[in-house]
Motif scaffolding. Structure first.
Motif, PDB file in Angstrom:
ATOM      1  N   ILE A 599      22.779  -3.882  29.013  1.00 44.99           N
ATOM      2  CA  ILE A 599      21.846  -4.359  30.045  1.00 44.99           C
ATOM      3  C   ILE A 599      21.951  -5.871  30.200  1.00 44.99           C
ATOM      4  O   ILE A 599      22.008  -6.403  31.321  1.00 44.99           O
ATOM      5  CB  ILE A 599      20.402  -3.944  29.675  1.00 44.99           C
ATOM      6  CG1 ILE A 599      20.248  -2.428  29.717  1.00 44.99           C
ATOM      7  CG2 ILE A 599      19.397  -4.604  30.610  1.00 44.99           C
ATOM      8  CD1 ILE A 599      18.931  -1.942  29.157  1.00 44.99           C
ATOM      9  N   ALA A 602      25.117  -6.860  31.970  1.00 45.44           N
ATOM     10  CA  ALA A 602      25.030  -6.603  33.409  1.00 45.44           C
ATOM     11  C   ALA A 602      24.223  -7.688  34.115  1.00 45.44           C
ATOM     12  O   ALA A 602      24.600  -8.149  35.207  1.00 45.44           O
ATOM     13  CB  ALA A 602      24.386  -5.237  33.640  1.00 45.44           C
ATOM     14  N   GLU A 603      23.141  -8.124  33.487  1.00 44.32           N
ATOM     15  CA  GLU A 603      22.335  -9.179  34.105  1.00 44.32           C
ATOM     16  C   GLU A 603      23.064 -10.510  34.094  1.00 44.32           C
ATOM     17  O   GLU A 603      22.868 -11.334  34.995  1.00 44.32           O
ATOM     18  CB  GLU A 603      20.996  -9.294  33.382  1.00 44.32           C
ATOM     19  CG  GLU A 603      20.100  -8.079  33.540  1.00 44.32           C
ATOM     20  CD  GLU A 603      19.744  -7.810  34.986  1.00 44.32           C
ATOM     21  OE1 GLU A 603      19.602  -8.786  35.761  1.00 44.32           O
ATOM     22  OE2 GLU A 603      19.624  -6.633  35.364  1.00 44.32           O
ATOM     23  N   SER A 639      26.284  -2.230  38.073  1.00 39.45           N
ATOM     24  CA  SER A 639      25.895  -0.821  38.159  1.00 39.45           C
ATOM     25  C   SER A 639      26.630   0.011  37.124  1.00 39.45           C
ATOM     26  O   SER A 639      26.040   0.904  36.488  1.00 39.45           O
ATOM     27  CB  SER A 639      26.173  -0.292  39.563  1.00 39.45           C
ATOM     28  OG  SER A 639      25.420  -0.994  40.535  1.00 39.45           O
ATOM     29  N   TYR A 642      25.042  -0.554  33.778  1.00 35.28           N
ATOM     30  CA  TYR A 642      23.758   0.130  33.672  1.00 35.28           C
ATOM     31  C   TYR A 642      23.941   1.627  33.436  1.00 35.28           C
ATOM     32  O   TYR A 642      23.155   2.251  32.703  1.00 35.28           O
ATOM     33  CB  TYR A 642      22.922  -0.119  34.928  1.00 35.28           C
ATOM     34  CG  TYR A 642      21.960  -1.272  34.768  1.00 35.28           C
ATOM     35  CD1 TYR A 642      20.769  -1.119  34.057  1.00 35.28           C
ATOM     36  CD2 TYR A 642      22.232  -2.515  35.317  1.00 35.28           C
ATOM     37  CE1 TYR A 642      19.890  -2.180  33.897  1.00 35.28           C
ATOM     38  CE2 TYR A 642      21.355  -3.585  35.161  1.00 35.28           C
ATOM     39  CZ  TYR A 642      20.189  -3.401  34.454  1.00 35.28           C
ATOM     40  OH  TYR A 642      19.315  -4.462  34.290  1.00 35.28           O
ATOM     41  N   LEU A 666      15.625   2.291  33.522  1.00 35.17           N
ATOM     42  CA  LEU A 666      17.043   2.025  33.756  1.00 35.17           C
ATOM     43  C   LEU A 666      17.559   2.817  34.957  1.00 35.17           C
ATOM     44  O   LEU A 666      18.399   2.327  35.724  1.00 35.17           O
ATOM     45  CB  LEU A 666      17.856   2.373  32.508  1.00 35.17           C
ATOM     46  CG  LEU A 666      17.686   1.444  31.307  1.00 35.17           C
ATOM     47  CD1 LEU A 666      18.682   1.821  30.217  1.00 35.17           C
ATOM     48  CD2 LEU A 666      17.861  -0.007  31.694  1.00 35.17           C
ATOM     49  N   ARG A 669      16.460   0.881  38.009  1.00 33.34           N
ATOM     50  CA  ARG A 669      17.243  -0.359  38.165  1.00 33.34           C
ATOM     51  C   ARG A 669      18.653  -0.066  38.661  1.00 33.34           C
ATOM     52  O   ARG A 669      19.168  -0.756  39.555  1.00 33.34           O
ATOM     53  CB  ARG A 669      17.291  -1.097  36.819  1.00 33.34           C
ATOM     54  CG  ARG A 669      18.029  -2.423  36.838  1.00 33.34           C
ATOM     55  CD  ARG A 669      17.333  -3.442  37.713  1.00 33.34           C
ATOM     56  NE  ARG A 669      18.007  -4.732  37.664  1.00 33.34           N
ATOM     57  CZ  ARG A 669      17.687  -5.773  38.428  1.00 33.34           C
ATOM     58  NH1 ARG A 669      16.702  -5.668  39.307  1.00 33.34           N
ATOM     59  NH2 ARG A 669      18.342  -6.924  38.329  1.00 33.34           N
ATOM     60  N   ALA A 670      19.284   0.969  38.101  1.00 33.78           N
ATOM     61  CA  ALA A 670      20.621   1.335  38.574  1.00 33.78           C
ATOM     62  C   ALA A 670      20.576   1.810  40.021  1.00 33.78           C
ATOM     63  O   ALA A 670      21.458   1.471  40.831  1.00 33.78           O
ATOM     64  CB  ALA A 670      21.202   2.424  37.674  1.00 33.78           C
TER      65      ALA A 670
END
Length: 1001
Positions: A599, A602-603, A639, A642, A666, A669-670
């Motif tokens: 996570i 990805a951020e 993506s 995630y 999650l 968010r995805a």
């Protein structure tokens, strides 16, 4: 081996309260086996286990049978067994109203009243007093208590006095009838003095009627001159105070009595008087204070001779200052006297407790005066005194380990003034950081307090930094000239002190006794991360956290990384998660840390446009580098990460820890990132997919002229639906998070609003008449949620860049899509602050249901005769767990929703026609209010003839504010309706082939 090791061995199950045990009957049988033992010790051990049994299985049937069994032992057992039954009744007060046959229980234990043993009768009276809440109007018990007061045995009389106090608090009729009896006993010369001291506190419960309360007050006032002994005066003053605080009518008269006794020469009497003043200064009775009483009270300060009396006196002033009405009166009429009094207490540097309490009084007065926008002259001198003595008190209390509570008081009220005056807060931050940065070895508890105070101060200034522009700020700048220049950014003063804080953190990490200051390291790390929220971390800060990897344990490193995730510093979080995941030995923890690392990576890609591995090898020293990846690739890689995090999180979940909230979050968010990816695809497709030649005629035929722009219109409308789906998913997740903390709920609210706002912006482009914009219900009461809300405000400001076009002449051009891309850039470059509920569950509320009837096995249905209704009985138990003293929200009532749906229709003959308009789905709702964590309800479910039905029971929780939460359990079963053989139709006529057949039996 038991006699060698000294281990006590029990003959029955001691671990009946483990989580794997679900059968209350088996537990009760184990306890019953212990009760039937021939050894008295085992019997006592079985009795004392009943309160814990009631807490886990608070079912009325079990509690009723248990108390009936205990009543039998109370009658036939020894006084020792009666004593432990009394303890069970006292500890199980919350479950007494679940005794179904309370009369039977009282009738059984009341047989002991006829015993010749006064100790047994005394234990019975105390047991009756313990259960007085469920038998307040039992006249037989009232008569027994009255007779026991005339007993010649001291033990029985004391027990009767205890029972009288319990019943007087519950029953107004008993209190009125016993008033004369108790007053006669107090005035009687035959009653010994210790007995009278026990009788006087009973009078505090005589407040059910105004007449009785006035008679009791008059009796106590008459007793004061008759019994001038110290113990009597203390007891009578305490009783009068309790009585006045409940009736409120006698507060002015009681204040006069207390003022008279302030001049008493006996220290215990004066201390009790001050405690009584403190009791009457509470929120309920402070409004009944007359104005002359406050002036007279301040004038009695000179009679306080020792430090304890001065501290109690200042506590009274502090309570009066907390009330707005009395605080305003203190500032207007008694400001000089209070200032002189507090300076006198602060100047006593040999007593820091009294000095810090005086500083607390001044701080409350200053905070109230500044918030009410009082004139500068009214609080200027008080603020000057606070500035003059605050640093000295802070330095003196920080060096002493015994002054931890005093230091907490100084820091708490310093933060309170900061919330009213930002200028004082800036100087207070300098004072605390300079104190913490000294080379003095402070006690660990005091150092932690100062670090926590800095976190509180930083939180306040972060809230000011990301505050929305409101009408109040515009009024302040009314005379300012309107310009196009951006407003001056608000700066957190903690940023200027960051080098000193970072130096302190490095110093602690380099010390040999770093393990003894882990809590301080965690708080300082949180302070650094909170201060730099929304900023790019300099390389020196990152190097400090890298140094922690080699000096701290895994648990401390995880807490630091968790804080980094909560404040949006995902590079530091990914760095720590990756290292710690390689060390842990548990598979569940490994996969959980891997998911968190994915996570964070990805951020990092979303925020900086760089992969984590590239940033680790080429970390920029001061400013964030330019992104290397285009927006579409950033969204695509994020993506994918995630989706990998979802797989890792599923691997770490288990039936004991299902990770429900984490998985749902999650997924949303995805889904949201994929929606943003679709928006970028629409922008790129506009160039390569021009409108078709027949777009104009299609738009004219459909009467939707925006269709003339072709493919982009339909794609934008598809994007709106996807965003609204994300909004609805966030709303469902919000409704299911009953146990979430306030920060998490605010975060979900802002995330839901962000989806709604983005959908509205796109709707204003692809629809001729878009709906009204969404209303923002929260601005965030915490730094991370307010920072998130500030990004939504920037999106609203960005919407103004859209071309202003009339509704009948709208276009969809590159400029419109550029605004959408700019909105996505704001969303992706705003660091995501993971909510607290993702990591910590601070409270847990569970509902366990028992639904009857139940099928014999899970695969079999419940059989019901045709033409009858099905009675479904529901029983449930509420279980609350909280790591804090106060729950975020409590269960006020529970909504039971029963749904019956036909899944297999009955077989029909060829001549039978289906019924028109038949409704095969039935929904019944019922709201039940839990009684001492137990709830019960019943449904009468009508079922049509024939077929299989799916019956589903769903539970919804309603909190004290009337909000319904979808968090309850769900239970379902299959019901089969049997056909009635008497109602079967006539046999079908025989065919030509069957005419000649022989009938067989």
């Amino acid at each position: 081996m038991a006699h060698l090791t000294g281990t006590r061995v029990s003959t029955f199950n001691e671990c009946f309260l483990n989580e794997n045990e679900h059968d209350s009957n088996a537990v009760l049988m184990e306890l019953d086996k212990g009760l039937r033992s021939a050894k008295q010790g085992i019997q006592c051990e079985a009795i004392v286990r009943f309160p814990r049994l009631f807490e886990k299985y608070p079912f009325p049937i079990l509690i009723n049978s248990s108390f009936i069994k205990l009543a039998e032992f109370f009658v036939s057992g020894s006084n020792l067994l009666r004593f432990w039954v009394l303890r069970v009744c006292q500890q199980s007060e919350n479950h007494l109203d679940k005794i179904l046959n309370i009369d039977n229980f009282v009738r059984r234990i009341f047989m002991v009243m006829h015993s010749n043993d006064p100790v047994a009768r005394a234990l019975l009276l105390r047991t009756l007093g313990a259960v007085s809440r469920v038998i307040p109007e039992k006249q037989q018990v009232h008569h027994a208590i009255r007779r026991a007061l005339d007993s010649h045995d001291t033990v029985e009389v004391e027990a009767a006095i205890y029972a009288s106090s319990c019943f007087a608090a519950q029953s107004s009729s008993f209190a009125i009838s016993m008033c004369a009896k108790i007053s006669d006993m107090i005035e009687s010369l035959q009653v010994p003095v210790p007995m009278k001291l026990l009788l006087i506190p009973v009078l505090r419960h005589m407040h059910h009627e105004a007449t009785t309360a006035s008679l009791v007050s008059k009796l106590c006032m008459d007793l004061l001159p008759k019994y001038p002994a110290q113990s009597f005066v203390v007891a009578i003053i305490d009783t009068l105070t309790q009585l006045s605080s409940r009736t409120l009518v006698g507060v002015p008269g009681q204040l006069e009595v207390l003022l008279d006794f302030m001049q008493d020469l006996r220290t215990p009497v004066r201390i009790q008087v001050l405690r009584s003043f403190n009791e009457l200064a509470g929120r309920q009775s402070v409004h009944a204070w007359p104005k002359p009483a406050i002036k007279a009270l301040i004038g009695r300060f000179e009679s306080c001779t020792n430090s304890q009396e001065q501290f109690l006196f200042l506590s009274i002033l502090l309570k009066l200052s907390e009330c707005p009405l009395t605080c305003q009166q203190l500032l207007r009429e008694h400001r000089e006297a209070l200032l002189r009094l507090c300076i006198q207490c602060i100047s006593k540097l040999d007593d820091y407790t009294t000095a810090t309490q005086a500083m607390a009084v001044l701080s409350v007065l200053v905070a109230f005066g500044l918030k009410k926008e009082a004139s500068g002259e009214q609080v200027e001198d008080i603020l000057h005194m606070v500035n003059l003595h605050m640093e000295g008190l802070l330095l003196c209390t920080a060096k002493r380990a015994e002054c931890t509570r005093d230091l907490r008081r100084v820091l708490t009220y310093g933060i309170r003034i900061t919330q009213a005056n930002a200028e004082f807060g800036t100087s207070f931050i300098e004072i605390v950081t300079n104190t913490l940065g000294d080379k003095i070895a402070y006690p660990p508890a005091n150092a932690e307090l100062m670090c926590e105070a800095l976190v509180g101060l930083c939180e306040h200034f972060q809230l000011r930094k990301y505050a929305f522009s409101t009408a109040e700020e515009l009024i302040e700048d009314d005379n300012a000239m309107d310009t196009d220049e951006p407003p001056v950014p608000k700066v957190n003063p903690m940023l200027a002190r960051l080098p000193l804080i970072l130096h302190k953190l490095n110093t602690i990490i380099d010390q040999d006794n770093c393990d003894q200051q882990l809590r301080t390291v965690e708080i300082l790390s949180a302070l650094v991360l909170q201060t730099t929220m929304g900023c790019y971390l300099p390389q020196k800060v990152v190097q400090c956290f890298e140094k922690c990897l080699g000096r701290l344990n895994c648990w401390t490193l995880y807490r630091i990384a968790r804080t980094a995730s909560r404040y949006g510093h995902h590079y530091v979080a990914a760095h720590i998660y990756t290292k710690v995941s390689q060390i842990v030995i548990s598979d569940h923890m490994h996969y959980f840390l891997v998911a968190l690392s994915q996570i964070s990576q990805a951020e990092c890609i979303l925020n900086y446009g760089l992969e984590y591995s590239y940033m680790r090898d080429n970390y920029a020293p001061k400013a964030a580098p330019e992104p290397l990846m285009p927006l579409m690739k950033r969204l695509e890689m994020a993506s994918n990460l995630y989706q990998q995090a979802l797989a890792s999180l599923r691997a770490c979940s288990s039936p004991q820890h299902p990770c429900t909230f984490q998985l749902e979050y999650l997924k949303i968010r995805a889904q949201f990132l994929q929606t943003l990816h679709l928006a970028v695809t629409v922008k790129n497709a506009q160039v390569i997919v021009p409108p078709p030649a027949i777009a104009g005629s299609l738009a004219q035929n459909s009467r939707d002229y925006l269709q003339k722009f072709g493919h982009v219109t339909n794609q934008l409308r598809k994007l709106v639906k996807a965003l609204k789906a994300c909004e609805e998913t966030y709303a469902r997740l919000y409704k299911s998070s009953f146990d979430a903390d306030h920060v998490t709920l605010e975060f979900l609210e802002v995330a839901e609003f962000q989806c709604a706002l983005f959908a509205h912006i796109i709707e204003s482009i692809c629809y001729a008449t878009p709906p009204e914009p969404p209303v923002f219900l929260t601005t965030g009461d915490h730094p991370e949620t307010r920072y998130f809300a500030a990004s939504c405000q920037r999106m609203e400001q960005m919407q103004k860049n859209l071309p202003q076009e009339p509704a009948n002449a709208k276009t969809i051009s590159n400029r419109h899509l550029d605004v959408i891309i700019a909105q996505i850039e704001i969303i992706t470059k705003t660091p995501l602050c993971l909510p607290r509920y993702f990591f910590q569950i601070l409270q847990s509320t569970q509902i366990k249901l028992s639904v009857s009837p139940q099928p014999r096995s899970a695969t079999e249905p419940v059989n019901v005769q045709s033409g009858s209704n099905l009675v479904i009985k529901v029983e449930g138990v509420l279980q609350h767990f909280s790591k804090q003293q106060k729950h975020f929200r409590r269960v006020e009532s529970v909504q039971l929703s029963l749904t019956s749906q036909l899944i297999t229709p009955p077989p029909r003959s060829s001549q039978e026609l289906p019924k028109q308009g038949a409704n095969d789905t039935v929904t019944l709702n019922q709201i039940v209010k839990p009684q001492r964590d137990f709830l019960s309800g019943s449904f009468l479910l009508p079922i049509s003839s024939g077929g299989h039905f799916q019956v589903t029971l769903e539970t919804f929780v309603v909190d004290e504010n009337g909000i319904t939460w979808c968090t309850g359990p769900k239970s379902s079963m299959v019901v089969r309706v049997l056909e009635d053989p008497t109602k079967q139709g006539a046999p079908a006529p025989s065919t030509s082939q069957a005419v000649g057949q022989t009938r067989r039996f």
